[in-house]
Write an enzyme that holds these catalytic residues in place. Structure first.
Site, PDB file in Angstrom:
ATOM      1  N   CYS A   1      65.551  56.039  25.358  1.00  0.00           N
ATOM      2  CA  CYS A   1      64.896  55.684  24.101  1.00  0.00           C
ATOM      3  C   CYS A   1      65.321  56.670  23.028  1.00  0.00           C
ATOM      4  O   CYS A   1      64.979  57.860  23.095  1.00  0.00           O
ATOM      5  CB  CYS A   1      63.374  55.687  24.259  1.00  0.00           C
ATOM      6  SG  CYS A   1      62.478  55.267  22.734  1.00  0.00           S
TER       7      CYS A   1
ATOM      8  N   HIS B   1      59.745  50.625  24.934  1.00  0.00           N
ATOM      9  CA  HIS B   1      59.278  51.150  23.649  1.00  0.00           C
ATOM     10  C   HIS B   1      58.599  50.030  22.873  1.00  0.00           C
ATOM     11  O   HIS B   1      59.163  48.949  22.700  1.00  0.00           O
ATOM     12  CB  HIS B   1      60.448  51.715  22.841  1.00  0.00           C
ATOM     13  CG  HIS B   1      60.010  52.389  21.565  1.00  0.00           C
ATOM     14  ND1 HIS B   1      59.658  53.729  21.522  1.00  0.00           N
ATOM     15  CD2 HIS B   1      59.859  51.905  20.306  1.00  0.00           C
ATOM     16  CE1 HIS B   1      59.308  54.025  20.288  1.00  0.00           C
ATOM     17  NE2 HIS B   1      59.416  52.949  19.529  1.00  0.00           N
ATOM     18  N   CYS B   2      57.382  50.284  22.420  1.00  0.00           N
ATOM     19  CA  CYS B   2      56.634  49.316  21.617  1.00  0.00           C
ATOM     20  C   CYS B   2      56.828  49.645  20.148  1.00  0.00           C
ATOM     21  O   CYS B   2      56.479  50.740  19.698  1.00  0.00           O
ATOM     22  CB  CYS B   2      55.151  49.347  21.979  1.00  0.00           C
ATOM     23  SG  CYS B   2      54.146  48.254  20.949  1.00  0.00           S
TER      24      CYS B   2
ATOM     25  N   CYS C   1      48.560  47.988  23.137  1.00  0.00           N
ATOM     26  CA  CYS C   1      49.556  47.610  24.126  1.00  0.00           C
ATOM     27  C   CYS C   1      48.882  47.431  25.476  1.00  0.00           C
ATOM     28  O   CYS C   1      48.043  48.250  25.876  1.00  0.00           O
ATOM     29  CB  CYS C   1      50.644  48.689  24.228  1.00  0.00           C
ATOM     30  SG  CYS C   1      52.183  48.213  23.451  1.00  0.00           S
TER      31      CYS C   1
ATOM     32  N   HIS D   1      52.423  43.645  23.757  1.00  0.00           N
ATOM     33  CA  HIS D   1      51.495  44.140  22.734  1.00  0.00           C
ATOM     34  C   HIS D   1      50.614  42.974  22.312  1.00  0.00           C
ATOM     35  O   HIS D   1      51.097  41.968  21.791  1.00  0.00           O
ATOM     36  CB  HIS D   1      52.253  44.701  21.524  1.00  0.00           C
ATOM     37  CG  HIS D   1      51.338  45.328  20.508  1.00  0.00           C
ATOM     38  ND1 HIS D   1      50.996  46.671  20.537  1.00  0.00           N
ATOM     39  CD2 HIS D   1      50.686  44.797  19.441  1.00  0.00           C
ATOM     40  CE1 HIS D   1      50.183  46.938  19.545  1.00  0.00           C
ATOM     41  NE2 HIS D   1      49.978  45.818  18.855  1.00  0.00           N
ATOM     42  N   CYS D   2      49.319  43.116  22.546  1.00  0.00           N
ATOM     43  CA  CYS D   2      48.382  42.019  22.311  1.00  0.00           C
ATOM     44  C   CYS D   2      47.682  42.203  20.964  1.00  0.00           C
ATOM     45  O   CYS D   2      46.964  43.188  20.770  1.00  0.00           O
ATOM     46  CB  CYS D   2      47.343  41.960  23.425  1.00  0.00           C
ATOM     47  SG  CYS D   2      46.166  40.607  23.230  1.00  0.00           S
TER      48      CYS D   2
ATOM     49  N   CYS E   1      56.781  54.896  23.760  1.00  0.00           N
ATOM     50  CA  CYS E   1      57.159  54.248  25.009  1.00  0.00           C
ATOM     51  C   CYS E   1      55.916  54.070  25.877  1.00  0.00           C
ATOM     52  O   CYS E   1      55.119  55.010  26.033  1.00  0.00           O
ATOM     53  CB  CYS E   1      58.217  55.065  25.742  1.00  0.00           C
ATOM     54  SG  CYS E   1      59.876  54.925  25.027  1.00  0.00           S
TER      55      CYS E   1
END
Length: 418
Positions: free
Chosen positions: A186, A199-200, A220, A213-214, A206
């Site tokens: 990352c 990674h979000c 997350c 992701h909600c 991370c």
């Protein structure tokens, strides 16, 4: 004046102070001819702002945008909170108090209220835990050291960068690579990604065993709160089913004008419609995630299978349905239906069915490819299953764990040959 990032001094003629031209000429005359004829090797860039001057104007819009994202991210959560509060008011006050108690059905109203509050408390508890449980991030051993960072950033060749990452990942409990067989690194977090970590972009970190992701929880869903998310879906189903089932007969009476109480009519009608709508929509999502748990996959892995040393394998982390469920809900059944943390493992490493020699074996083709790959240039060595820090091993797997790595792999190859 000195430009940002210049490899040599650069002075404009008008930048020399009055009376300093003679001293400047003397200084240049004393320099070696090579130093005067050409600058040091390296790209020459135009002068520009440095440090805070370059970061400040660019960081301000990004900070503002991130702040707006955080504020807007709570809108779906507030919407759900509004629907839940309204459903509580509609069921307790309008249905149980006004309609049931008004018709003399006191006993039924008490039973309905007790059962309703059980489902309501469990639903709110699991929803709260899903929202406010911080996503788990990789531990410090997955971050590059300062010297490794410097070497990595200096290298312009991807092959050399991968060599640095391979050396750093040699002692890490990771089994998967990218689709191109590269170490999963990352650039944003400057760490080697553990297995199943991603990674979000919304959380900007991370996430261990990231599922998705909600927006409905503004968080997350990953290793630390996946059990809470499943229980949230379960209790949402039970809550909506209970409300719809107990309100159905009164919905029919209101629809056929048997009940004419205008104070409760609107709320009971819409309460039934909303509960049925949420039940149907959540049922498909809950069924899908139950299937994922049985297969030991995440939503990301269901669309893009992880790549192991022997190739891509969507079932690479599957240990059998029972062990897969225990990995999420834990060994102690008394905690399974409670939104308290009981998942197994540390989120940074996971047992794989090939290394663990689980009865659910990989295909012969994958095993042959795996054996042929032994001895070739691997991005990192195969690690013993003990590094998974997981209690999912039975006595048969633990006996394999005590042997050396070479004996395990040679025994696997002999089985395939025979």
């Amino acid at each position: 004046m000195r430009g940002a990032g210049l490899a040599w001094d650069f002075q404009e003629p008008w930048a020399v102070p009055p009376g300093g031209r003679a001293r400047e000429a003397e200084r240049r005359a004393e320099e070696p001819p090579a130093a005067r004829s050409s600058p040091p090797p390296g790209p020459r860039r135009a002068p520009g702002p440095t440090g805070a001057e370059s970061r400040g104007p660019n960081m301000a819009p990004w900070t503002f945008w991130r702040g707006c994202q955080r504020v807007v991210g709570w809108v779906p959560v507030l919407f759900i909170a509004f629907v839940v509060v309204w459903s509580y008011y509609a069921y307790v006050v309008k249905l149980c108090v006004l309609i049931l108690s008004g018709n003399g059905e006191i006993g039924k109203a008490v039973v309905y209220l007790v059962a309703f509050h059980v489902f309501f408390v469990m639903f709110v508890w699991s929803y709260w835990m899903t929202i406010f449980t911080s996503p788990a991030s990789p531990s410090k051993e997955f971050y590059l050291s300062q010297s490794e960072k410097e070497r990595y950033e200096k290298e312009s060749s991807q092959e050399q960068q991968q060599d640095i990452l391979r050396r750093a990942a040699r002692e890490l409990p990771i089994y998967t690579t990218s689709a191109s067989r590269a170490i999963r690194y990352c650039e944003r977090c400057q760490l080697i990604k553990p297995d199943r970590a991603h990674h979000c972009s919304a959380c900007d970190i991370c996430i261990l065993k990231m599922d998705h992701h909600c927006p409905w929880v503004n968080n997350c869903v990953g290793f630390s709160n996946y059990k809470f998310f499943l229980l949230f879906l379960l209790y949402t189903l039970l809550y909506c089913f209970f409300v719809a089932a107990t309100g159905l007969q009164y919905f029919i009476k209101i629809w056929t004008n048997e009940l004419t109480d205008t104070r409760a009519k609107f709320h009971v009608l819409f309460l039934f419609f909303v509960s049925v709508m949420f039940f149907v929509s959540v049922l498909s999502l809950f069924s899908y995630h139950c299937w994922l748990v049985g297969k030991n996959r995440t939503t990301i892995e269901s669309f893009r299978a992880p790549t192991f040393s022997y190739g891509s394998d969507g079932n690479g982390f599957s240990l059998g349905c029972s062990k897969n469920w225990r990995q999420v809900f834990g060994d102690e059944k008394k905690y399974w239906l409670l939104p308290v943390y009981s998942s197994l493992g540390d989120g940074c490493s996971f047992p794989t069915r090939l290394v663990g020699m689980d009865p659910e074996q990989v295909s012969v083709t994958n095993q042959q490819e795996f054996c042929r790959s032994i001895g070739s240039n691997q991005p990192f060595p195969i690690k013993p299953l003990s590094e998974s820090k997981n209690r999912l091993l039975d006595s048969e797997c633990q006996s394999l764990e005590n042997g050396s790595e070479d004996s395990i792999l040679s025994g696997l190859c002999k089985q395939i040959v025979n």
